[in-house]
Design a protein around this motif. Sequence first.
Motif, PDB file in Angstrom:
ATOM      1  N   GLU A  20      57.717  29.596  16.511  1.00  0.00           N
ATOM      2  CA  GLU A  20      58.557  29.326  15.341  1.00  0.00           C
ATOM      3  C   GLU A  20      58.208  30.268  14.204  1.00  0.00           C
ATOM      4  OE1 GLU A  20      60.885  27.575  13.866  1.00  0.00           O
ATOM      5  OE2 GLU A  20      61.501  26.278  15.501  1.00  0.00           O
ATOM      6  N   ASP A  21      59.176  30.461  13.316  1.00  0.00           N
ATOM      7  CA  ASP A  21      58.902  31.265  12.123  1.00  0.00           C
ATOM      8  C   ASP A  21      59.021  30.446  10.850  1.00  0.00           C
ATOM      9  OD1 ASP A  21      61.648  30.963  11.976  1.00  0.00           O
ATOM     10  OD2 ASP A  21      62.022  33.039  11.418  1.00  0.00           O
ATOM     11  N   ALA A  22      59.277  29.156  10.980  1.00  0.00           N
ATOM     12  CA  ALA A  22      59.425  28.290   9.812  1.00  0.00           C
ATOM     13  C   ALA A  22      58.359  27.198   9.830  1.00  0.00           C
ATOM     14  CB  ALA A  22      60.809  27.656   9.796  1.00  0.00           C
ATOM     15  N   PRO A  23      57.804  26.870   8.671  1.00  0.00           N
ATOM     16  CA  PRO A  23      56.783  25.822   8.614  1.00  0.00           C
ATOM     17  C   PRO A  23      57.249  24.502   9.232  1.00  0.00           C
ATOM     18  CG  PRO A  23      56.843  27.004   6.532  1.00  0.00           C
ATOM     19  CD  PRO A  23      58.011  27.498   7.353  1.00  0.00           C
ATOM     20  N   ALA A  24      58.488  24.101   8.998  1.00  0.00           N
ATOM     21  CA  ALA A  24      58.990  22.842   9.555  1.00  0.00           C
ATOM     22  C   ALA A  24      59.010  22.879  11.086  1.00  0.00           C
ATOM     23  CB  ALA A  24      60.382  22.539   9.018  1.00  0.00           C
ATOM     24  N   GLY A  25      59.348  24.023  11.662  1.00  0.00           N
ATOM     25  CA  GLY A  25      59.359  24.158  13.116  1.00  0.00           C
ATOM     26  C   GLY A  25      57.964  24.090  13.699  1.00  0.00           C
ATOM     27  N   VAL A  39      55.240  32.842  13.665  1.00  0.00           N
ATOM     28  CA  VAL A  39      55.576  34.249  13.441  1.00  0.00           C
ATOM     29  C   VAL A  39      55.903  34.405  11.958  1.00  0.00           C
ATOM     30  CG1 VAL A  39      57.070  36.171  14.077  1.00  0.00           C
ATOM     31  CG2 VAL A  39      56.500  34.415  15.785  1.00  0.00           C
ATOM     32  N   ARG A  40      55.095  35.174  11.264  1.00  0.00           N
ATOM     33  CA  ARG A  40      55.304  35.363   9.825  1.00  0.00           C
ATOM     34  C   ARG A  40      56.662  36.023   9.578  1.00  0.00           C
ATOM     35  NH1 ARG A  40      49.820  37.242  10.227  1.00  0.00           N
ATOM     36  NH2 ARG A  40      48.420  35.668   9.405  1.00  0.00           N
ATOM     37  N   VAL A  51      48.852  32.578  14.664  1.00  0.00           N
ATOM     38  CA  VAL A  51      49.839  33.180  13.762  1.00  0.00           C
ATOM     39  C   VAL A  51      49.825  34.690  13.978  1.00  0.00           C
ATOM     40  CG1 VAL A  51      50.527  33.514  11.359  1.00  0.00           C
ATOM     41  CG2 VAL A  51      49.535  31.329  12.064  1.00  0.00           C
ATOM     42  N   VAL A  52      51.023  35.267  14.140  1.00  0.00           N
ATOM     43  CA  VAL A  52      51.177  36.711  14.333  1.00  0.00           C
ATOM     44  C   VAL A  52      52.209  37.244  13.351  1.00  0.00           C
ATOM     45  CG1 VAL A  52      50.491  36.695  16.775  1.00  0.00           C
ATOM     46  CG2 VAL A  52      52.890  36.376  16.176  1.00  0.00           C
ATOM     47  N   ASP A  53      52.147  38.527  13.086  1.00  0.00           N
ATOM     48  CA  ASP A  53      53.118  39.148  12.190  1.00  0.00           C
ATOM     49  C   ASP A  53      54.465  39.361  12.870  1.00  0.00           C
ATOM     50  OD1 ASP A  53      51.519  39.312   9.871  1.00  0.00           O
ATOM     51  OD2 ASP A  53      50.525  41.085  10.657  1.00  0.00           O
ATOM     52  N   SER A  54      54.441  39.596  14.171  1.00  0.00           N
ATOM     53  CA  SER A  54      55.683  39.775  14.929  1.00  0.00           C
ATOM     54  C   SER A  54      55.404  39.417  16.384  1.00  0.00           C
ATOM     55  CB  SER A  54      56.189  41.211  14.802  1.00  0.00           C
ATOM     56  OG  SER A  54      55.830  41.998  15.887  1.00  0.00           O
ATOM     57  N   LEU A  55      56.462  39.182  17.148  1.00  0.00           N
ATOM     58  CA  LEU A  55      56.276  38.866  18.565  1.00  0.00           C
ATOM     59  C   LEU A  55      55.628  40.026  19.315  1.00  0.00           C
ATOM     60  CD1 LEU A  55      59.538  36.897  19.389  1.00  0.00           C
ATOM     61  CD2 LEU A  55      57.233  36.004  19.050  1.00  0.00           C
ATOM     62  N   ALA A  56      55.786  41.229  18.818  1.00  0.00           N
ATOM     63  CA  ALA A  56      55.137  42.390  19.439  1.00  0.00           C
ATOM     64  C   ALA A  56      53.618  42.283  19.359  1.00  0.00           C
ATOM     65  CB  ALA A  56      55.615  43.674  18.781  1.00  0.00           C
TER      66      ALA A  56
END
Length: 73
Positions: A20-25, A39-40, A51-56
């Motif tokens: 997810e990229d949203a806190p609620a998710g 994902v930030r 926590v990662v900056d991107s899926l890559a």
Amino acid sequence: VFFATAAAVGADPARCVVVEDAPAGVEGGGRAGMRTVGVRSGHGELDADLVVDSLADLPADAFDRLLAIGPVR
């Protein structure tokens, strides 16, 4: 939503990883007993298991490592 999705594919929630990229998710996935990857994306802090900056940036073995931790408490 997370429980329904796990049930639809016949998966135990404890063996699922939510990305997810949203806190609620992220929160929803954790409350469902699933491991979480955040994902930030500018939504603010993410209280995820990973926590990662991107899926890559997601390590190839990330899901295996997360599931090896055991159930969410």
